[in-house]
Write an enzyme that holds these catalytic residues in place. Structure first.
Site, mmCIF file in Angstrom:
data_model
loop_
_atom_site.group_PDB
_atom_site.id
_atom_site.type_symbol
_atom_site.label_atom_id
_atom_site.label_comp_id
_atom_site.label_asym_id
_atom_site.label_seq_id
_atom_site.Cartn_x
_atom_site.Cartn_y
_atom_site.Cartn_z
ATOM 1 C CG ASP A 29 -1.891 1.194 1.244
ATOM 2 O OD1 ASP A 29 -2.325 1.639 0.166
ATOM 3 O OD2 ASP A 29 -2.209 1.698 2.344
ATOM 4 C CE1 TYR A 61 2.153 5.659 -3.923
ATOM 5 C CE2 TYR A 61 0.724 3.790 -4.398
ATOM 6 C CZ TYR A 61 1.986 4.298 -4.162
ATOM 7 O OH TYR A 61 3.061 3.457 -4.169
ATOM 8 N N GLY A 62 -3.338 9.392 -3.665
ATOM 9 C CA GLY A 62 -4.623 9.919 -4.134
ATOM 10 C C GLY A 62 -4.572 11.295 -4.771
ATOM 11 C CB CYS A 93 -3.320 0.540 -2.522
ATOM 12 S SG CYS A 93 -3.396 2.281 -2.981
ATOM 13 C CG ASN A 94 -9.795 0.653 -2.943
ATOM 14 O OD1 ASN A 94 -10.763 0.076 -3.390
ATOM 15 N ND2 ASN A 94 -9.413 0.523 -1.674
ATOM 16 C CB CYS A 207 -9.408 4.797 0.504
ATOM 17 S SG CYS A 207 -7.747 5.173 1.118
ATOM 18 C CB THR A 208 -6.753 -0.127 2.081
ATOM 19 O OG1 THR A 208 -5.635 0.650 1.634
ATOM 20 C CG2 THR A 208 -7.196 -1.083 0.984
ATOM 21 C CG HIS A 209 -5.026 5.021 4.381
ATOM 22 N ND1 HIS A 209 -4.436 4.594 3.216
ATOM 23 C CD2 HIS A 209 -4.014 5.440 5.184
ATOM 24 C CE1 HIS A 209 -3.129 4.753 3.306
ATOM 25 N NE2 HIS A 209 -2.840 5.269 4.491
HETATM 26 N N1 DGL Z 1 -4.771 3.350 0.780
HETATM 27 C C1 DGL Z 1 -4.896 3.830 -0.542
HETATM 28 C C2 DGL Z 1 -6.156 3.358 -1.255
HETATM 29 O O1 DGL Z 1 -6.717 2.336 -0.933
HETATM 30 C C3 DGL Z 1 -4.535 5.248 -0.910
HETATM 31 C C4 DGL Z 1 -4.150 6.290 0.077
HETATM 32 C C5 DGL Z 1 -3.301 7.383 -0.586
HETATM 33 O O2 DGL Z 1 -2.101 7.118 -0.718
HETATM 34 O O3 DGL Z 1 -3.822 8.436 -0.986
HETATM 35 O O4 DGL Z 1 -6.586 3.982 -2.197
#
Ligand code: DGL
Length: 282
Positions: A29, A61-62, A93-94, A207-209
């Site tokens: 992730d 990443y978003g 990570c989506n 989002c996995t967060h």
């Molecule tokens: N945990 C990530 C997801 O599932 C993205 C979080 C990020 O880096 O913005 O999309």
């Protein structure tokens, strides 16, 4: 909870006889969000050696472009699979999955399980027909999400919101810091204030967060809203693709963080609770 996973078993079984018992499952992730997936993988496969890789140098990443995300994910997973020879890679990570999964599958000769928004189970759960989707800004604009919507929720209303604040909130919570309620309220209101938003009864945590702050979100949305995400379904798919394989640990499970400098102690304490007893820079 249930899932939608993009899980064609590319490479599954091809190297079956040669898989070392200590070959790890690599869970990847941008940050600590993938721990919500790791937790379910552990329940399904308690003996599996796991390496958890967080691209903290690339977090978040978003807010990045598709090209930036694809380059980071493909480059890092290429180097990590060379170095650690995992039996399977789980992109927890989506954002990374909806953008780069196809590309990564083209180049890596290892089974890969991705994570995509759980729109299908949400469509089955909703009674009002109005579903909210919270993801990163990059995820909510993906054509992949449009396709899931057309395929599984064409007769529903799907309201999307990109919530970068929730990624920060989840990272902060994992470090033991207090989550700012205003960030949570903002995300909830951004969905509620869209036309039809008052009818939302199901929210996809895309989002996995976000499952890390599900409690806070539940308070903000109220008791009539249910949440759905993919972690359990992903764990089931990981178990399916590794069925019959043997496991042994040569060393404690570890977490890899990209970037430089010391990994904060607050992270180390939490990671240990997830069974990640060693922490290294990658
Ligand atoms: N945990 C990530 C997801 O599932 C993205 C979080 C990020 O880096 O913005 O999309």
């Amino acid at each position: 909870m249930a899932s939608d996973t993009m899980n064609a078993p590319r490479g599954a079984g091809t190297a079956f006889a040669a898989i070392a018992r200590w070959a790890p499952i690599l869970v990847f992730d941008s940050g600590v969000g993938g721990l919500t997936v790791l937790e379910e993988v552990r329940k399904a496969l308690p003996d599996a050696p796991i390496i958890y890789a967080a691209d903290t140098a690339g977090l978040p990443y978003g807010t990045k472009t598709e090209a930036q995300i694809a380059a980071r994910v493909a480059g890092l997973l290429g180097r990590m699979t060379e170095r650690f020879r995992p039996r399977l890679v789980c992109i927890a990570c989506n954002t990374a999955s909806t953008i780069a999964l196809g590309m990564v599958r083209e180049v890596l000769e290892v089974p890969i399980v991705g994570t995509v928004p759980a729109i299908k189970p949400a469509a089955a759960m909703t009674r009002t027909g109005v579903i909210g989707l919270l993801g990163t800004e990059a995820t909510v604009r993906q054509a992949y999400v449009d396709r899931l919507e057309h395929e599984f929720a064409a007769d529903k209303r799907l309201l999307r919101h990109g919530a970068p604040g929730l990624v920060e909130a989840a990272e902060a919570k994992l470090r033991g810091e207090t989550v700012d309620p205003a960030i949570i309220e903002h995300a909830a209101n951004a969905l509620r204030s869209q036309p039809g938003g008052e009818l939302i009864d199901t929210v996809v945590l895309a989002c996995t967060h976000f499952p890390l702050v599900e409690e806070e979100l539940a308070r903000a949305f109220g008791p009539d809203v249910r949440f759905v995400h993919g972690a359990q379904g992903i764990a089931r798919q990981v178990a399916r693709l590794t069925a019959g394989q043997e496991y042994a640990r040569q060393a404690p499970d570890r977490a890899l963080f990209t970037g430089a400098g010391d990994v904060p102690d607050a992270y180390r304490t939490k990671l240990a609770q997830y069974g990640l007893l060693e922490v290294q820079r990658f």
